[in-house]
Design a protein around this motif. Structure first.
Motif, PDB file in Angstrom:
ATOM      1  N   ARG A 126       1.136  -1.204  -0.145  1.00  0.00           N
ATOM      2  CA  ARG A 126      -0.099   0.011   0.064  1.00  0.00           C
ATOM      3  C   ARG A 126       0.796   1.266  -0.066  1.00  0.00           C
ATOM      4  N   SER A 127       1.846   1.285   0.843  1.00  0.00           N
ATOM      5  CA  SER A 127       2.533   2.459   1.184  1.00  0.00           C
ATOM      6  C   SER A 127       3.526   2.774  -0.148  1.00  0.00           C
ATOM      7  N   GLU A 128       3.946   1.846  -0.975  1.00  0.00           N
ATOM      8  CA  GLU A 128       4.738   1.761  -2.020  1.00  0.00           C
ATOM      9  C   GLU A 128       3.824   2.193  -3.349  1.00  0.00           C
ATOM     10  N   THR A 129       2.710   1.555  -3.413  1.00  0.00           N
ATOM     11  CA  THR A 129       1.904   1.983  -4.514  1.00  0.00           C
ATOM     12  C   THR A 129       1.187   3.181  -4.270  1.00  0.00           C
ATOM     13  N   GLU A 130       1.053   3.833  -3.134  1.00  0.00           N
ATOM     14  CA  GLU A 130       0.562   5.000  -2.824  1.00  0.00           C
ATOM     15  C   GLU A 130       1.728   6.253  -3.282  1.00  0.00           C
ATOM     16  N   ARG A 131       2.883   5.775  -3.038  1.00  0.00           N
ATOM     17  CA  ARG A 131       3.792   6.727  -3.286  1.00  0.00           C
ATOM     18  C   ARG A 131       3.720   6.997  -5.131  1.00  0.00           C
ATOM     19  N   LYS A 132       3.844   5.831  -5.655  1.00  0.00           N
ATOM     20  CA  LYS A 132       3.618   5.830  -6.999  1.00  0.00           C
ATOM     21  C   LYS A 132       2.466   6.603  -7.554  1.00  0.00           C
ATOM     22  N   ILE A 133       1.306   6.175  -6.996  1.00  0.00           N
ATOM     23  CA  ILE A 133       0.246   6.907  -7.555  1.00  0.00           C
ATOM     24  C   ILE A 133       0.034   8.484  -7.449  1.00  0.00           C
ATOM     25  N   VAL A 134       0.746   8.907  -6.314  1.00  0.00           N
ATOM     26  CA  VAL A 134       0.918  10.339  -5.841  1.00  0.00           C
ATOM     27  C   VAL A 134       1.903  10.871  -7.063  1.00  0.00           C
ATOM     28  N   ALA A 135       3.023  10.278  -6.971  1.00  0.00           N
ATOM     29  CA  ALA A 135       4.033  10.798  -7.902  1.00  0.00           C
ATOM     30  C   ALA A 135       3.531  11.046  -9.403  1.00  0.00           C
ATOM     31  N   ARG A 136       2.781   9.766 -10.065  1.00  0.00           N
ATOM     32  CA  ARG A 136       2.388   9.938 -11.279  1.00  0.00           C
ATOM     33  C   ARG A 136       1.196  10.701 -11.526  1.00  0.00           C
ATOM     34  N   SER A 137       0.235  11.083 -10.483  1.00  0.00           N
ATOM     35  CA  SER A 137      -0.599  11.960 -10.679  1.00  0.00           C
ATOM     36  C   SER A 137      -0.262  13.379 -10.674  1.00  0.00           C
ATOM     37  N   SER A 138       0.720  13.768  -9.828  1.00  0.00           N
ATOM     38  CA  SER A 138       1.240  15.150  -9.815  1.00  0.00           C
ATOM     39  C   SER A 138       2.017  15.265 -10.999  1.00  0.00           C
ATOM     40  N   GLY A 139       2.812  14.248 -11.494  1.00  0.00           N
ATOM     41  CA  GLY A 139       3.638  14.531 -12.719  1.00  0.00           C
ATOM     42  C   GLY A 139       2.646  14.712 -13.626  1.00  0.00           C
ATOM     43  N   ARG A 140       1.669  14.234 -13.830  1.00  0.00           N
ATOM     44  CA  ARG A 140       0.533  14.265 -15.027  1.00  0.00           C
ATOM     45  C   ARG A 140      -0.154  15.479 -15.032  1.00  0.00           C
ATOM     46  N   ASN A 141      -0.296  15.973 -13.616  1.00  0.00           N
ATOM     47  CA  ASN A 141      -1.217  17.468 -13.347  1.00  0.00           C
ATOM     48  C   ASN A 141      -0.168  18.284 -13.818  1.00  0.00           C
ATOM     49  N   SER A 142       1.210  18.344 -13.571  1.00  0.00           N
ATOM     50  CA  SER A 142       1.870  19.426 -13.802  1.00  0.00           C
ATOM     51  C   SER A 142       2.397  19.505 -15.309  1.00  0.00           C
TER      52      SER A 142
END
Length: 110
Positions: free
Chosen positions: A91-107
């Motif tokens: 969960r922790s590692e996947t959440e980190r990846k989701i946040v990183a990918r989501s913020s990268g996509r939004n930027s």
């Protein structure tokens, strides 16, 4: 036969077991990595849904019976704790990846 001879024989006998454990560890690690990647893609921009799913899985881990052979209640309890620990790491590692990918996509879309 002295102690050194016994240790050499024991080491030689255990080597295939150690190699198999090492291989199994590599397989499990690669599968976890692939699942983290797939889940991160599936839940891109949907972190609350992912969190809810993981919460549900952790609850099931606590209440669901553990299937296996006849073992003590202490062993079953320990197994549940270990499974929950691995789910939390996932969960922790996947959440980190989701946040990183989501913020990268939004930027990139700004």
């Amino acid at each position: 036969m002295d102690r050194e001879d016994v240790l050499v024989l024991l080491d030689a006998s255990l080597q295939p077991i150690f190699e198999e454990q090492f291989e199994q560890s590599a397989r499990i690690t690669s599968v976890r990595f692939l699942l983290e990647d797939l889940f991160a893609d599936k839940y891109l921009d949907k972190l609350p849904e992912f969190t809810a799913r993981m919460d549900r899985l952790l609850e099931l881990t606590r209440i669901a019976p553990v299937k296996g052979g006849p073992v003590s209640a202490e062993y079953l309890s320990e197994m549940k704790v270990r499974v929950a620990t691995h789910i939390e790491r996932f969960r922790s590692e996947t959440e980190r990846k989701i946040v990183a990918r989501s913020s990268g996509r939004n930027s990139r879309s700004e």
